[in-house]
Design an enzyme around this catalytic site. Structure first.
Site, PDB file in Angstrom:
ATOM      1  N   ASP A 409      34.256  43.725  45.617  1.00 44.40           N
ATOM      2  CA  ASP A 409      35.343  44.365  45.037  1.00 44.40           C
ATOM      3  C   ASP A 409      36.660  44.012  46.247  1.00 44.40           C
ATOM      4  OD1 ASP A 409      36.746  45.627  43.343  1.00 44.40           O
ATOM      5  OD2 ASP A 409      35.920  47.623  43.869  1.00 44.40           O
ATOM      6  N   GLU A 412      40.891  39.933  46.466  1.00 40.13           N
ATOM      7  CA  GLU A 412      41.853  39.120  46.483  1.00 40.13           C
ATOM      8  C   GLU A 412      42.453  38.376  47.702  1.00 40.13           C
ATOM      9  OE1 GLU A 412      41.347  41.781  43.139  1.00 40.13           O
ATOM     10  OE2 GLU A 412      41.814  42.343  45.241  1.00 40.13           O
ATOM     11  N   ASP A 477      41.061  45.704  36.401  1.00 39.00           N
ATOM     12  CA  ASP A 477      41.254  47.130  36.170  1.00 39.00           C
ATOM     13  C   ASP A 477      42.055  47.430  34.835  1.00 39.00           C
ATOM     14  OD1 ASP A 477      39.906  47.652  38.259  1.00 39.00           O
ATOM     15  OD2 ASP A 477      41.357  48.117  39.550  1.00 39.00           O
TER      16      ASP A 477
END
Length: 804
Positions: A409, A412, A477
């Site tokens: 998670d 990026e 999300d």
């Protein structure tokens, strides 16, 4: 995971495109051809301000790099796996032009004025417009586009299928709570795919821009802050070959473990061992199969803040993790943990990370620390070999405990300050490759330390080619709303075309919401049956698991999940085909109807493999639903067996029981008869459904199978294949079934296969199997639903003749 606006502003340093264009034209006007040379399959064309390098990778892929004389550049290569083949080429040096000619692609280089153009045989593919240019902070190259071509690519964006007319930032960043429109998301790939059946891939992970004809002047422009300008031109004869070539270049997805195609129990997040086990107990009591449970950040800390980076069990909440993992494993349920690359200064591992020098640095050589949503943090330098080893040792120890998969998670990375220094460049130089290299670390770790186990690697961000490391991406999300559901098909179709074919969504939506919308939840899960991964997931204020829903909603969710499990042989075969050829699991309709330009922007329906057409319901209270059925085929309603003619828009009445799903006439669809989760799965006894159509005269379908666990099972002779063929004449329908078992695969001595033939409009006179006529009591024909059923056993081969 919830995203909050970054507290650190990124310095993007992009100039206005009008100024860039002026500079580019100026640079182009000064460029002069000097000479050429060649060495080991690369052609070097010297010009007045640098050198073009041309290297054929095969007859349909050409790599071009520009090396300027006046500045130092870094060549990054994260996206390409393919080694260049030995390609025969000719060089024709004329007074006006230099031509590099392979058996397919041809590069024509005009000497004065200088220009580079790409052809396939004699047909123009694409031409550089102003050539290479640079400013003080960026480099760029632009191309001419034809007026009518549609553009796809640029990674995951919610912009509509046709991305032409957009300016795309190349900087992976999460978009919390997006709905129908999102210009920048977690996967910003520097890849452009044209409806003229070519791809241009810029293999550079640096921050940049991709201008897809934003000014409506027929220009494609790529701009980068770092690295070098290099690109691959790929040309194909059809869409299937284009995806095959794209993934030949960037790599193919390893075959994932079969259990990954089952149902996941997931939320943000389970706070304790007791909550994990009580949730699984509800699945068992509801008789809903589940194959994995994902434990989010609370496994390493009680709170959201100041705990990230502990990366070890928080024993107050998970007192006996080994026992929990083993208990779940005995039920056939895998345990997956969520991890992040941020090591907070308040975490238990901070000093260890500092001492081992595994963090990104500041300009003075100290660990770079900064504030973000979860606390004050450093970032693992995933590009540094010593940092990878340190990080992997944590995964290795937990895998030895029985952890079966990983969720990466915030990769990026979510906050990545521009002046943070990695071992191989600045944050902006290699930002878009961070998640890619993180997945590579885990994938290669498994190959080294767990070579008999297929990894499961779920990642929120990646790069072109990340699929070759087993990465399973998701759409971020997304808002828990109808607006959030609307772009999900587009996102998966686009990413599949770019090589990342397991793109999927948090079923039901992730972000926001005050109460559950039962209709939305139901429709999203019904769509999920026909997307690569089936994983309801959301913030915990509204439980995403079907076992916590109202009785009516739970019943509908259970029905969808049971269909997902019934289709497991078909779905696993799709994963196998993707692994072998790069063919996406979800296919745009224009793949099979290339002359219908209206389909190039169409995402109301899509193909799930070759057999299923799926049209999700994306609006609340929709009573009638319309969508297009492609021509050249008849189509059969999967739920009612009603037949429709292709080449038309149809409208069907909706029912809350299912979404519209149609089967292409002439399709074989294998279905499982195994109950429970995938730990008990077997093809010893299964169904094969055939959707008869008199125009489908010769059909072939190959069903692949292995143990679902062993890496490279086929190469190790640990697999089997079932070949089904059908042929149709005026008075006879003939099938053959051939079973082939590899040397080391333990297959059942015999298989029991229930044949179900749909849309058979007259009762057979006789059914003959291997020359023996069946008694009428051994087969059943239902005149009302026009369905014929019978059962065969097979060891190696069976021939079936149905006479009318």
């Amino acid at each position: 995971m919830r995203i909050v606006s970054n507290k650190i502003k990124m310095n993007q340093r992009f100039l206005f495109l009008s100024l860039i264009l002026t500079f580019a034209i100026s640079a182009f006007a000064q460029r002069e051809y000097v000479n050429y040379s060649q060495n080991e399959g690369t052609i070097y064309v010297k010009v007045s301000d640098g050198t073009y390098e041309f290297k054929p990778f095969n007859k349909k892929i050409m790599h071009t790099t520009f090396i300027p004389d006046s500045i130092e550049i870094t060549k990054y290569n994260f996206g390409v796996e393919m080694e260049a083949e030995k390609v025969k080429f000719l060089i024709k040096d004329g007074q006006q032009e230099l031509v590099i000619e392979t058996p397919g692609l041809k590069v024509k280089i005009s000497k004065s004025p200088f220009n580079v153009a790409y052809y396939y045989h004699s047909n123009l593919i694409i031409r550089e417009k102003n050539g290479y240019a640079r400013t003080d902070t960026t480099q760029m190259v632009d191309f001419n586009l034809s007026t009518d071509e549609v553009l796809f690519g640029g990674g995951a964006r919610a912009l509509g299928m046709n991305r032409r007319g957009n300016l795309l930032k190349l900087y992976n960043r999460a978009h919390y709570g997006y709905e129908t429109h999102s210009e920048l998301m977690n996967y910003s790939l520097p890849m452009v795919i044209s409806s003229n059946l070519y791809t241009v891939f810029f293999d550079n992970p640096s921050s940049g821009l991709l201008d897809l004809d934003r000014n409506n002047d027929n220009t494609l422009r790529y701009e980068t802050e770092g690295g070098c300008v290099n690109y691959y031109v790929v040309k194909a004869k059809d869409w299937y070959e284009l995806t095959e070539l794209n993934t030949l270049l960037t790599g193919r997805q390893p075959l994932l473990p079969r259990w990954a195609l089952g149902n996941f129990s997931s939320r943000f997040g389970y706070h304790s061992q007791n909550e994990v086990m009580s949730t699984i107990d509800k699945y068992e009591k509801s008789n809903i199969p589940v194959d994995a449970i994902i434990i989010d950040i609370y496994w390493f800390g009680k709170e959201i803040f100041n705990e990230m980076g502990n990366l070890d069990w928080y024993k107050d909440s998970f007192p006996e993790p080994q026992k929990m993992i083993e208990t779940l494993a005995n039920k056939g349920i895998k345990t997956i943990l969520v991890t992040e690359p941020f090591i907070l200064t308040t975490s238990n591992k901070w000093q260890e990370a500092v001492d081992n020098k595994v963090l990104g640095l500041d300009s003075l050589g100290n660990p770079y620390t900064y504030d973000f949503y979860f606390g004050n943090t450093g970032l693992v330098d995933i590009f540094k070999p010593e940092a990878r080893d340190w990080f992997w040792d944590i995964y290795k120890d937990l895998t030895k405990q029985g952890i079966s998969g990983w969720w990466g998670d915030l990769g990026e990375p979510e906050v990545h300050p521009s002046d943070l220094l990695h071992v191989n460049g600045t944050a902006d130089d290699i930002h878009n490759a961070y998640g890619h290299e993180w997945a590579k670390m885990i994938y290669e770790g498994y190959k080294k330390d767990f070579p008999e186990q297929r990894p499961f690697i779920l990642m929120r961000a990646g790069y072109a080619g990340s699929q070759r490391y087993g990465m399973i991406p998701w759409t971020g999300d997304v808002s828990r709303s109808w607006g959030g559901l609307i772009p999900q098909v587009e996102l998966s179709l686009q990413m599949g075309m770019q090589g990342l074919a397991f793109m999927h969504s948090d079923l039901g939506g992730f972000a926001g919401g005050d109460s559950l919308d039962n209709e939305l939840y139901t429709r999203w899960l019904q769509y999920g049956v026909f997307q690569p991964i089936f994983r309801p997931h959301a913030q915990e204020q509204i439980a995403p698991e079907p076992v916590f829903q109202t009785p009516a909603t739970k019943k509908l969710a259970k029905k969808a999940i049971e269909l997902r499990y019934k289709l497991l042989p078909y779905n696993y075969n799709l994963a196998y085909i993707n692994h072998k050829t790069g063919k996406p699991l979800m296919l745009p309709l224009f793949f099979n109807e290339t002359d219908n330009t209206e389909l190039l922007s169409y995402d109301k329906a899509y193909m799930w493999g070759d057999a299923f057409l799926v049209s999700p319901i994306k609006q609340a209270g929709e009573k009638e639903h319309s969508f297009y059925l492609p021509k050249m085929n008849s189509w059969i309603d999967f739920h009612t067996d009603k037949k429709y003619v292709g080449g038309q828009e149809i409208s069907v009445e909706t029912t809350i029981e299912n979404i519209p799903v149609f089967v292409k006439a002439g399709s074989f669809i294998p279905m499982s008869k195994t109950e429970g989760n995938i730990s008990t799965y077997s093809l010893e006894n299964f169904e094969i459904h055939y959707y008869f159509d008199e125009k489908s005269t010769n059909i072939t379908y190959n069903l692949y199978n292995d143990d679902g666990l062993t890496p490279n099972a086929e190469a190790k002779a640990l697999s089997e294949n079932y070949l089904f063929t059908s042929s149709t004449s005026e008075k006879e329908l003939k099938f053959t079934v051939i079973k082939t078992v590899d040397k080391y695969y333990k297959s059942p001595e015999k298989n029991i296969i229930d044949f179900v033939i749909h849309t058979l409009d007259s009762e057979p006179k006789k059914v003959i199997i291997n020359g023996t006529k069946l008694n009428k009591t051994d087969w059943v024909y239902n005149e009302i639903n026009q369905k014929l059923t019978f059962t065969i056993t097979i060891q190696k081969r069976k021939e079936i003749i149905i006479s009318f």
